[in-house]
Scaffold this motif. Sequence first.
Motif, PDB file in Angstrom:
ATOM      1  N   TRP A 228       0.786  -1.007  -0.117  1.00  0.00           N
ATOM      2  CA  TRP A 228       0.024  -0.027   0.025  1.00  0.00           C
ATOM      3  C   TRP A 228       0.847   1.217  -0.042  1.00  0.00           C
ATOM      4  CZ3 TRP A 228      -0.672   4.624   2.389  1.00  0.00           C
ATOM      5  CH2 TRP A 228      -1.873   5.216   2.330  1.00  0.00           C
ATOM      6  N   ALA A 229       1.886   1.328   0.892  1.00  0.00           N
ATOM      7  CA  ALA A 229       2.820   2.502   0.903  1.00  0.00           C
ATOM      8  C   ALA A 229       3.225   2.623  -0.394  1.00  0.00           C
ATOM      9  CB  ALA A 229       3.713   2.214   2.201  1.00  0.00           C
ATOM     10  N   LEU A 230       3.962   1.727  -0.969  1.00  0.00           N
ATOM     11  CA  LEU A 230       4.680   1.969  -2.276  1.00  0.00           C
ATOM     12  C   LEU A 230       3.608   2.385  -3.212  1.00  0.00           C
ATOM     13  CD1 LEU A 230       7.010  -1.041  -1.618  1.00  0.00           C
ATOM     14  CD2 LEU A 230       7.593   1.178  -1.974  1.00  0.00           C
ATOM     15  N   ALA A 231       2.626   1.957  -3.324  1.00  0.00           N
ATOM     16  CA  ALA A 231       1.549   2.387  -4.369  1.00  0.00           C
ATOM     17  C   ALA A 231       1.147   3.816  -4.142  1.00  0.00           C
ATOM     18  CB  ALA A 231       0.289   1.282  -4.437  1.00  0.00           C
ATOM     19  N   ASN A 232       1.308   4.181  -3.040  1.00  0.00           N
ATOM     20  CA  ASN A 232       0.979   5.663  -2.554  1.00  0.00           C
ATOM     21  C   ASN A 232       2.175   6.621  -2.375  1.00  0.00           C
ATOM     22  OD1 ASN A 232      -2.081   5.872  -2.062  1.00  0.00           O
ATOM     23  ND2 ASN A 232      -1.441   3.708  -1.419  1.00  0.00           N
ATOM     24  N   ASN A 233       3.454   6.124  -3.061  1.00  0.00           N
ATOM     25  CA  ASN A 233       4.410   6.902  -3.314  1.00  0.00           C
ATOM     26  C   ASN A 233       5.184   7.170  -2.182  1.00  0.00           C
ATOM     27  OD1 ASN A 233       5.227   7.122  -5.935  1.00  0.00           O
ATOM     28  ND2 ASN A 233       4.410   8.900  -6.388  1.00  0.00           N
ATOM     29  N   TYR A 234       4.958   6.312  -1.096  1.00  0.00           N
ATOM     30  CA  TYR A 234       5.790   6.192   0.054  1.00  0.00           C
ATOM     31  C   TYR A 234       6.979   5.396   0.365  1.00  0.00           C
ATOM     32  CZ  TYR A 234       1.990   8.949   2.592  1.00  0.00           C
ATOM     33  OH  TYR A 234       1.359   9.976   2.870  1.00  0.00           O
ATOM     34  N   VAL A 235       8.120   5.606   0.666  1.00  0.00           N
ATOM     35  CA  VAL A 235       9.174   4.660   0.928  1.00  0.00           C
ATOM     36  C   VAL A 235       8.654   3.823   2.006  1.00  0.00           C
ATOM     37  CG1 VAL A 235      11.459   4.219   2.254  1.00  0.00           C
ATOM     38  CG2 VAL A 235      11.145   6.418   0.304  1.00  0.00           C
ATOM     39  N   SER A 236       8.691   2.424   2.048  1.00  0.00           N
ATOM     40  CA  SER A 236       8.150   1.509   3.082  1.00  0.00           C
ATOM     41  C   SER A 236       9.519   0.941   3.722  1.00  0.00           C
ATOM     42  CB  SER A 236       7.644   0.312   2.584  1.00  0.00           C
ATOM     43  OG  SER A 236       8.398  -0.453   1.721  1.00  0.00           O
ATOM     44  N   ILE A 237       9.181   0.730   5.206  1.00  0.00           N
ATOM     45  CA  ILE A 237      10.130   0.272   6.097  1.00  0.00           C
ATOM     46  C   ILE A 237       9.328  -1.006   6.682  1.00  0.00           C
ATOM     47  CG2 ILE A 237      11.636   0.386   7.953  1.00  0.00           C
ATOM     48  CD1 ILE A 237      12.098   3.415   7.583  1.00  0.00           C
ATOM     49  N   VAL A 238       9.735  -2.094   6.584  1.00  0.00           N
ATOM     50  CA  VAL A 238       9.157  -3.198   7.358  1.00  0.00           C
ATOM     51  C   VAL A 238      10.205  -3.505   8.387  1.00  0.00           C
ATOM     52  CG1 VAL A 238       8.222  -5.663   7.402  1.00  0.00           C
ATOM     53  CG2 VAL A 238       7.669  -3.671   5.389  1.00  0.00           C
ATOM     54  N   PRO A 239      10.184  -3.614   9.665  1.00  0.00           N
ATOM     55  CA  PRO A 239      11.011  -4.279  10.499  1.00  0.00           C
ATOM     56  C   PRO A 239      11.081  -6.013  10.227  1.00  0.00           C
ATOM     57  CG  PRO A 239       9.725  -2.959  11.723  1.00  0.00           C
ATOM     58  CD  PRO A 239       8.889  -2.794  10.399  1.00  0.00           C
ATOM     59  N   VAL A 240      11.922  -6.779  10.338  1.00  0.00           N
ATOM     60  CA  VAL A 240      11.879  -7.958   9.892  1.00  0.00           C
ATOM     61  C   VAL A 240      12.453  -8.862  11.218  1.00  0.00           C
ATOM     62  CG1 VAL A 240      12.913  -9.963   8.369  1.00  0.00           C
ATOM     63  CG2 VAL A 240      12.143  -7.778   7.513  1.00  0.00           C
ATOM     64  N   GLN A 241      11.992 -10.083  11.319  1.00  0.00           N
ATOM     65  CA  GLN A 241      12.247 -11.028  12.317  1.00  0.00           C
ATOM     66  C   GLN A 241      12.886 -12.328  11.830  1.00  0.00           C
ATOM     67  OE1 GLN A 241       8.989 -11.874  14.979  1.00  0.00           O
ATOM     68  NE2 GLN A 241       7.840 -12.386  13.268  1.00  0.00           N
ATOM     69  N   PHE A 242      13.745 -13.087  12.592  1.00  0.00           N
ATOM     70  CA  PHE A 242      14.065 -14.294  12.261  1.00  0.00           C
ATOM     71  C   PHE A 242      13.687 -15.360  13.044  1.00  0.00           C
ATOM     72  CE2 PHE A 242      17.804 -12.065  13.921  1.00  0.00           C
ATOM     73  CZ  PHE A 242      17.882 -12.804  15.167  1.00  0.00           C
ATOM     74  N   ASP A 243      12.902 -15.057  14.061  1.00  0.00           N
ATOM     75  CA  ASP A 243      12.233 -16.025  14.685  1.00  0.00           C
ATOM     76  C   ASP A 243      11.013 -16.287  14.136  1.00  0.00           C
ATOM     77  OD1 ASP A 243      10.729 -17.694  16.462  1.00  0.00           O
ATOM     78  OD2 ASP A 243      10.740 -16.417  18.323  1.00  0.00           O
ATOM     79  N   LEU A 244      10.966 -17.806  13.526  1.00  0.00           N
ATOM     80  CA  LEU A 244       9.994 -17.858  12.602  1.00  0.00           C
ATOM     81  C   LEU A 244       8.696 -18.403  13.399  1.00  0.00           C
ATOM     82  CD1 LEU A 244      11.605 -18.995   9.140  1.00  0.00           C
ATOM     83  CD2 LEU A 244      11.164 -16.807   9.872  1.00  0.00           C
ATOM     84  N   THR A 245       8.903 -18.487  14.531  1.00  0.00           N
ATOM     85  CA  THR A 245       7.915 -19.238  15.362  1.00  0.00           C
ATOM     86  C   THR A 245       6.414 -18.609  15.165  1.00  0.00           C
ATOM     87  OG1 THR A 245       9.400 -19.868  17.185  1.00  0.00           O
ATOM     88  CG2 THR A 245       7.050 -20.313  17.591  1.00  0.00           C
ATOM     89  N   HIS A 246       5.363 -19.413  14.715  1.00  0.00           N
ATOM     90  CA  HIS A 246       3.966 -18.981  14.589  1.00  0.00           C
ATOM     91  C   HIS A 246       3.291 -18.983  16.254  1.00  0.00           C
ATOM     92  CE1 HIS A 246       0.237 -18.114  13.279  1.00  0.00           C
ATOM     93  NE2 HIS A 246       0.250 -18.250  12.148  1.00  0.00           N
ATOM     94  N   TYR A 247       3.541 -18.041  16.958  1.00  0.00           N
ATOM     95  CA  TYR A 247       3.139 -18.259  18.349  1.00  0.00           C
ATOM     96  C   TYR A 247       1.723 -18.674  18.498  1.00  0.00           C
ATOM     97  CZ  TYR A 247       7.840 -17.194  19.951  1.00  0.00           C
ATOM     98  OH  TYR A 247       9.108 -17.342  19.742  1.00  0.00           O
ATOM     99  N   SER A 248       0.758 -18.009  17.843  1.00  0.00           N
ATOM    100  CA  SER A 248      -0.786 -18.302  17.965  1.00  0.00           C
ATOM    101  C   SER A 248      -1.005 -19.545  17.734  1.00  0.00           C
ATOM    102  CB  SER A 248      -1.442 -16.986  17.458  1.00  0.00           C
ATOM    103  OG  SER A 248      -1.365 -17.089  16.001  1.00  0.00           O
ATOM    104  N   LEU A 249      -0.200 -20.108  16.573  1.00  0.00           N
ATOM    105  CA  LEU A 249      -0.613 -21.380  16.077  1.00  0.00           C
ATOM    106  C   LEU A 249      -0.359 -22.277  17.245  1.00  0.00           C
ATOM    107  CD1 LEU A 249      -1.625 -23.609  14.003  1.00  0.00           C
ATOM    108  CD2 LEU A 249       0.276 -22.988  12.967  1.00  0.00           C
ATOM    109  N   LYS A 250       0.996 -22.132  17.692  1.00  0.00           N
ATOM    110  CA  LYS A 250       1.770 -22.697  18.819  1.00  0.00           C
ATOM    111  C   LYS A 250       0.680 -23.209  19.991  1.00  0.00           C
ATOM    112  CE  LYS A 250       5.628 -22.869  22.010  1.00  0.00           C
ATOM    113  NZ  LYS A 250       5.028 -22.532  23.337  1.00  0.00           N
TER     114      LYS A 250
END
Lengths: 261, 261
Positions: A228-250
Amino acid sequence: MVKDKHEPVILVTNDDGISAPGIRNLIEAVKDLGKVVVVAPDKPQSGMGHAITIGIPLRLNKVNIFGDIEAYQCTGTPVDCVKLAVDKVLHSKPDICISGINHGANHSINVIYSGTMSAAVEAAIESIPSIGFSLLDYSLEADFTAARKYARMIIEQMLSTPSDKHTVLNVNIPSARPEEIKGVKICRQAYAKYEEDFIERHDPHGRKYYWLTGEFVNFDEGDDTDVWALANNYVSIVPVQFDLTHYSLKEKLEKTWKFDS
Amino acid sequence: MVKDKHEPVILVTNDDGISAPGIRNLIEAVKDLGKVVVVAPDKPQSGMGHAITIGIPLRLNKVNIFGDIEAYQCTGTPVDCVKLAVDKVLHSKPDICISGINHGANHSINVIYSGTMSAAVEAAIESIPSIGFSLLDYSLEADFTAARKYARMIIEQMLSTPSDKHTVLNVNIPSARPEEIKGVKICRQAYAKYEEDFIERHDPHGRKYYWLTGEFVNFDEGDDTDVWALANNYVSIVPVQFDLTHYSLKEKLEKTWKFDS
């Protein structure tokens, strides 16, 4: 702002290869912010994800293509470059690792296929704050003016703010002139992906082969996503994690799945 | 239990290659649970992560090595195998995708480097519930008796329970006899990783090359992790997600980072 007492060490890598215009633009954007060291693949490594090289050895060769900037090309993947840079070039952890500027988008699910982002994630796993940058223009003749401006701005922000050592940001920049860009948005990763459609061909011996192609489809109607941000001409920043655990499914599986061994 | 009205279609892949004992054991474990179709790499693809093949075309060839089970070997990565299987072999989504049984552990951060797990994650991105299996024994002569037993048990559980179509599980099995295994634990991914140490050698021409090696270090003292479960002779199941957004960091950055464009 550069820290006063310590010149930051800035490790630069990418996945388009050391001769791509994108990495040259990233170096230009930051070379006065600290001591820049480049370790990048000797050939294009797009779509390599978090691949590492196990079965064959790696080569690392010094190159002189960025003036007085120390630079090495490596025969391995983007993730290999980060590992080798820390262990055999810097012999210690840099203050920041920056990857890119990628020729083409790495928003939404692309984060998982992208060598640019996997290099940044690898740095964060190794306790080095990192940022991957991508410009929404695949062309080798792309205009990096806006990308350079925003890359520098975001890197200065990270260098001047105490960051968790595992921080990794996925930054995408619209293909637009600086004056057309409305600003920067912190976003979540959109659920958007390529719908595969392999093209089937026959070689001169009559045997089939397949080319991977696909159509990009956005399944996510949120206005808080990178797409959405890019389609609306914003620079997008997504903070990324490397703990791939799906906690709610757990939690759900703990309640509902029973095994008798 | 197999569903009554519909024989489930079970897509099988791996990253050790179609001739590895692990995939043969996985097929043996499930072949009476539904219609099994195998699409796997024609050579070892360990450590390929979520790599896809972009620059060269792919080949797919039918092989007759599993009796009456339909099987194909592919020149690409594990992720390529899943994509090709759906688009060009099955022409529709299977009920489940299972990957492995990997020769060697894929607990903790290994999930991110593993071709076995990336194939499973790719399936989940494509709305196919999936499970990756790994045995904590690298040997080609490994004993898969316990792995077969638990793989079947967990696959039956998933086939008999309504699952979200994006469900993906990372299952690791201790290297032990079935009677030594204490049961199954739903876990989170441990923060444990390999500390890199490249071995430097010289070729016959005097030029340096590097082999990636590393020592496994567990930084995580929790007793709810996959590493803990496996060390205590439990089978570990970590539910995995492919939305890599770090939501708590997103919230923090939204409050603290300001940009003037």
